[in-house]
Design a protein around this motif. Structure first.
Motif, short mmCIF file in Angstrom:
data_model
loop_
_atom_site.label_atom_id
_atom_site.label_comp_id
_atom_site.label_asym_id
_atom_site.label_seq_id
_atom_site.Cartn_x
_atom_site.Cartn_y
_atom_site.Cartn_z
N ARG A 127 6.87 3.82 26.40
CA ARG A 127 7.89 3.55 27.42
C ARG A 127 8.93 2.57 26.90
N ASN A 128 8.48 1.52 26.24
CA ASN A 128 9.42 0.54 25.69
C ASN A 128 10.29 1.16 24.61
N ALA A 129 9.67 1.97 23.76
CA ALA A 129 10.43 2.60 22.68
C ALA A 129 11.46 3.58 23.23
N ASN A 159 12.81 3.55 26.25
CA ASN A 159 13.87 2.81 26.94
C ASN A 159 14.84 2.18 25.95
N ALA A 160 14.33 1.78 24.79
CA ALA A 160 15.22 1.24 23.75
C ALA A 160 16.15 2.33 23.23
N MET A 161 15.62 3.54 23.07
CA MET A 161 16.46 4.66 22.66
C MET A 161 17.47 5.00 23.74
N ASP A 162 17.05 4.88 25.00
CA ASP A 162 17.93 5.20 26.11
C ASP A 162 19.13 4.25 26.15
N THR A 163 18.91 3.01 25.79
CA THR A 163 20.00 2.03 25.77
C THR A 163 21.10 2.46 24.80
N LYS A 164 20.69 3.03 23.68
CA LYS A 164 21.66 3.44 22.66
C LYS A 164 22.22 4.84 22.91
N GLN A 180 12.02 6.42 16.52
CA GLN A 180 13.28 5.95 17.10
C GLN A 180 14.46 6.75 16.55
#
Length: 314
Positions: A130-132, A134-139, A257
């Motif tokens: 989930r964290n990974a 969401n980090a991709m979603d930010t970019k 990622q």
């Protein structure tokens, strides 16, 4: 280069000559220059000069591919004359699009998707993915792009042509030439079609794939099911096998990622090395080469040869 590209306009009123001109352009220095300038294409949503050169070379190749296809058919007739003595070409109707776009509810979130993908796995991995993601979603704005597609009223999933042919041959029990269960198509298979064919119990030849994914993809429709629901079970079993592979690929991509891949066409450009066969000669007198696969022709139980269309486009 500009003058050469402008010369394509000379054939605007003659499509046959336009295709012939594009076909003969394959070996010119201009096409080599286009290939050099196209690089790997762009990995962003904004079109770059490299992407434009890539598309230009591809479109010229696609125009020339019509001539190549005709020459391939002639070469096939010379190699396999029996196939052309008594044959029948049959067209299959394309699938009807869904009347409504796929539904999206409160569970269609990135966190919800990860949770469902790992519900049968070690739940301790859920926070990491989930964290990974969401980090991709930010970019990459993955969720917003997904939401936009679901809300797009024109998103009407269809069955791709090769799967229509595959299920028709499977259900009809047609025999393939030399037992080579290959479905001919003018394009490499998309990501989902490749995995559908791979998971199919008919043991069809796995096709080449350009690995592109389409949200508007859907599996073949269930028609004329029996009382036991055999057709529904047939599709469910295939899709379940697909989901296992898709889940593995998605989790791997999240782990790495990795974002969008470089832009590339979903059809072949048609400027490739081929296997030499006896066939017509080109304008320069040099021997032409073609790819011919005998299993692009199939015989049914009545002995009628069916020439499998490259692509169902109805």
């Amino acid at each position: 280069m500009i003058a050469w590209l402008s010369s394509f306009k000379d054939y605007e009123e003659d499509m046959v000559q336009l295709c012939q001109f594009a076909y003969e352009a394959r070996a010119t220095p201009y096409m080599k220059e286009l290939k050099k300038r196209s690089g790997k294409g762009s990995s962003t949503m904004v079109e770059s000069n490299e992407t434009n050169f890539l598309k230009l070379r591809h479109y010229i190749g696609r125009l020339g591919s019509h001539v190549k296809a005709a020459r391939t058919l002639v070469a096939a007739a010379k190699r396999f004359p029996a196939f052309f003595d008594d044959f029948k070409i049959e067209c299959l109707p394309s699938s009807k699009p869904d009347e409504l776009p796929p539904p999206m509810d409160e569970l269609t979130t990135l966190d919800g998707i990860v949770g469902r993908m790992l519900k049968n796995e070690n739940t301790s991995k859920v926070p990491f993915y989930r964290n990974a993601l969401n980090a991709m979603d930010t970019k990459l704005q993955i969720y917003q792009r997904l939401k936009n597609e679901y809300e797009n009223p024109t998103l009407m999933p269809r069955v791709h042509a090769e799967l229509i042919l595959l299920e028709h041959f499977y259900k009809s029990g047609y025999d393939f030439v030399d037992g080579d269960k290959y479905i001919g198509c003018s394009k490499p298979a998309c990501y989902c079609c490749y995995h559908y064919i791979s998971a199919h119990p008919g043991n069809f030849v796995r096709p080449a794939s350009h690995n592109k994914t389409y949200l508007a993809w859907r599996p073949p429709d269930v028609v004329d099911d029996d009382a036991e629901g055999s057709a529904m079970k047939h599709r469910r079993d295939i899709v379940n096998k697909m989901v296992e592979k898709i889940r593995t690929d998605v989790l791997e991509q999240i782990e790495k990622q990795s974002g969008r891949r470089h832009t590339h066409p979903d059809s072949t450009t048609g400027i490739t090395a081929s296997v030499a066969v006896d066939g017509p000669h080109g304008p320069s007198g040099s021997r032409q080469t073609f790819r011919v696969r005998s299993s692009q022709f199939s015989t049914n139980s009545r002995g009628i040869v069916t020439v499998v269309p490259d692509r169902v486009r109805l």
